[in-house]
Every structure is written in C-alpha cells, then in structure tokens.
Design an enzyme around this catalytic site. Structure first.
Site, PDB file in Angstrom:
ATOM      1  CG  ASP A 280      -0.536  -0.565   2.450  1.00 46.41           C
ATOM      2  OD1 ASP A 280       0.627  -1.069   2.480  1.00 46.41           O
ATOM      3  OD2 ASP A 280      -1.279  -0.597   3.422  1.00 46.41           O
TER       4      ASP A 280
ATOM      5  CG  ASP B 264      -2.979  -8.336 -12.604  1.00 49.04           C
ATOM      6  OD1 ASP B 264      -2.764  -7.663 -13.332  1.00 49.04           O
ATOM      7  OD2 ASP B 264      -3.947  -9.092 -12.603  1.00 49.04           O
TER       8      ASP B 264
END
Ligand code: NAI
Length: 347
Positions: free
Chosen positions: A212, A236
């Site tokens: 994050d 991804d």
C-alpha cells in the site's frame, strides 16, 4: 533479402482489440525480419470464447501442442468473464507451461510527454501462485473462500530471475513488495526467500516496501524504484499503475517466461470499449514482440523495430488517441513500417 532462417511462432491473436493489434504487429515484425533475412512461420490459434464457438474448447489442444513444439508464442489479449464463466485463458496458459516469471519493463518513449519523464523500471511478477491459483469455493451460501498459495520454490525462482537479470543488465536496486505485516505466513515466506536470494547478490541494493505504501511512493517518486519484485496479485495491480507513468496500457509490454517456453503479451486486456474501431495502440504488443525477438536472439531485428517505434514517437505525427494523437491503429502501424524503411538516427 533471401530468408536465411525461419522461426516458428504460435500466434494467439486473442479477442477485443487483439486481432487488430496482432495484425499490425505481425506485419511490422515480418517487414523488419525480411530486411535481415529472418522469416517467421505463424501458427495461429483462437482462444477463449471464440475458440469455444469453433472447437468446443476454450483452449484447443492444438494450441497447447503448438506452444509445446514452438516454445515461443505471441499472444493478444483474451477476455475473461467477470464473476463467473470460464477460467482466465491467460492464467491457465501461464500455469500449464509453468511460465513463472512475468517480466514487464516500463520505459518512457522519446518524444511522448507524460507527467513523469524518463521512467525506466522493471516489474518481476510471480506468475503461477498467490490468489491466482484459482482455488476458490463457497463454504456456505454467503461465505466464499479463495486460497492464497505461496511456496518457497515459487518465491525463490522469481527472486532469482529478478536478481540474475539485475546482475546481467547492471541494474542497481531491487524492492521486494509485500504485505507481510498482515499475511505473516504467506508474504512472510515470500520475503524470507527474497532475502536469502539477495545474500548471493551483494552488489545489488535490496529493499522491502509494503504494497500500500508502494502505491503512494510510486506516485510521489517513481524514480526511487529500479526493479520491483513481487507476488502475482500485487504485480498485476502495480503493472497497470506503472503503465500510467509512460503513457498508459497501450505501451507496456510483457513476457511470461518459463524454463522451456515463453509467451509474449502486452500488459493490457482486450479493451472492449474500443475494440473493432481501429483505435487501439499496438505499441504494447509490438514492444512485446521486440522482447520476443531478443529471446529468439534476433537482436538486429529487435533493435530495428524498437528504433522504428521510437522514431514514430519522436516525430509525434501518427500517434493513437490514447497517447494524445488522432491516428488509427493501421496509420500508426504504417508509420512504423515507413520508419523501418527510412530510419532516421536519433539526435
Ligand atoms: P483493459 O486493459 O482491456 O482496458 C483498460 C483501459 O485501457 C480501457 O479504457 C482500454 O480502452 C484502455 N486500453 C487497453 N489497451 C489499450 C490499447 N492497446 N490501446 C489503447 N487503449 C487501451 O482492461 P479491462 O477493461 O479491465 O479488461 C478487459 C478484458 O481484458 C477483461 O475481460 C479482462 O479479464 C481481460 N484482460 C486480459 C488480459 C490478457 O489477455 N493478458 C490482461 C488484462 C485483462
């Protein structure tokens, strides 16, 4: 020039914008190869919903056999139904051929203005495990479970790919991206493997960032990253994020690499919103083909195609809409063909 050698390549045009971008790429690769005595024999197969209509199979067995024989494939995007339907063709192929390393170079093209100039970073994404293992089930109505698989073998080999690449190509720094503060066992194992591999590469700086925080750090200062080494799902998501640094999904190429076979495909999907409209940017698949040419040791042809792409971007006259131009897929492809025929040295 007479053809001196011919490469057999499995071609999966895909669906959505796939057929448009692959047609453009095949034309350009053939033209560049012909000028250097390199020929290509394309073994073409449908996959996904199109293949099912024709053959009753989402991935026809002839396609599997062809990749197994040729060892190299160039693949356009294939649509995967959301929330049901058949399993992702991409994930299935990666697992079937054990293409464990997803290599995605994110590099600015000359002449194309973006918010972040001169980006040059690489993502190494583990390609066969994690939540993409496809082990999902409904425990009881209203409760579903998806298993995140991380193994020592899978983590070690993707870490080795990243470090070996860094050593070979003089890259200086690798960040392992994780969420081991929460997923202590799975991401913890991934990190332990990365650390162990890092010990054998003391000349390469090794760092760890939580995923994050990485998203924020990337937007604040992408230049702090050189190589990003990560698991399947984070890789991804970060790939799409990073594509925006260099102009978007129309540009970023990729390679799915295993021990025996390799499948080259762009980061982007089938873009149904622009499919069949001659609007798609073929650069991402074309740069994937450049990676394929390097893999085939056709360095001269690879460099010619890359130089022609860069010439078209430097001139800036025949660019597609996603990067601020007004040209169609075919006009862009014609411009690359012209640049191949009349190269202008970069000043
Ligand atoms: P997407 O990558 O297809 O499109 C996202 C956005 O980027 C759209 O606005 C699209 O128009 C634009 N875009 C993508 N490629 C472009 C190109 N070459 N030129 C210009 N604009 C481009 O992602 P989305 O919409 O989330 O997925 C669509 C389908 O593709 C889904 O079924 C998904 O599962 C599949 N997919 C397949 C992949 C593959 O075959 N390797 C990879 C990613 C998604």
């Amino acid at each position: 020039m007479a053809v001196e050698r011919t490469h057999k390549v499995t071609l999966i045009p895909g669906d959505g914008i796939g057929p448009e971008v692959s047609a453009a790429v095949v034309k350009i690769v053939e033209a560049a190869g012909a000028a250097s005595g390199v020929g290509f024999e394309w073994h073409t197969y449908a996959a996904g919903a199109d293949a099912f209509e024709k053959t009753g199979e989402y991935i026809p067995k002839e396609l599997y056999e062809s990749v197994q024989q040729n060892k190299v494939a160039l693949k356009g995007p294939v649509t995967t139904p959301v929330g049901g339907g058949f399993a992702s063709i991409n994930v299935t192929l990666r697992k079937k051929f054990d293409l464990y390393a997803n290599f995605r170079p994110v590099k600015s093209l000359p002449g194309l203005e973006t918010k972040y100039p001169n980006i040059d970073l690489i993502i190494f994404r583990e390609n066969t495990e994690d939540l993409y293992a496809g082990l999902e089930h409904e425990i009881v109505p209203g409760v579903a479970e998806s298993l995140k698989i991380i193994t020592e073998k899978g983590s070690t080999r993707i870490a080795l790919s990243a470090f070996e690449y860094a050593r070979k190509h003089g890259r200086k720094k690798i960040h392992a991206i994780h969420k081991a503060n929460i997923m202590k066992l799975t991401d913890g194992l991934f990190l332990r493997c990365c650390r162990k591999v890092a010990e054998s590469f003391p000349e390469i700086e090794y760092k760890e960032h939580i995923v994050d925080n990485t998203c924020m750090q990337l937007v604040l200062n992408p230049y702090q990253y050189d190589i990003i080494l990560t698991e399947n799902l984070y890789g991804d998501i970060l790939s799409d994020l990073c594509s925006a640094f260099v102009g978007g999904l129309g540009l970023v190429p990729g390679a799915n690499l295993g021990v025996e076979c390799a499948i080259f495909e762009a980061v982007h999907g089938s873009a149904p919103d622009i499919a069949g409209q001659n609007k798609a940017n073929p650069t991402a698949l074309l740069q994937s083909a450049v990676l394929m040419l390097h893999h085939l040791n056709e360095t001269e042809t690879a460099n010619k195609v890359q130089a022609a792409i860069e010439q078209v971007y430097r001139e800036g006259k025949k660019l597609t809409r996603d990067v601020g131009g007004s040209s169609g897929t075919s006009d862009f492809a014609d411009a690359v063909l012209e640049a191949l025929a009349s190269p202008v040295a970069a000043s």
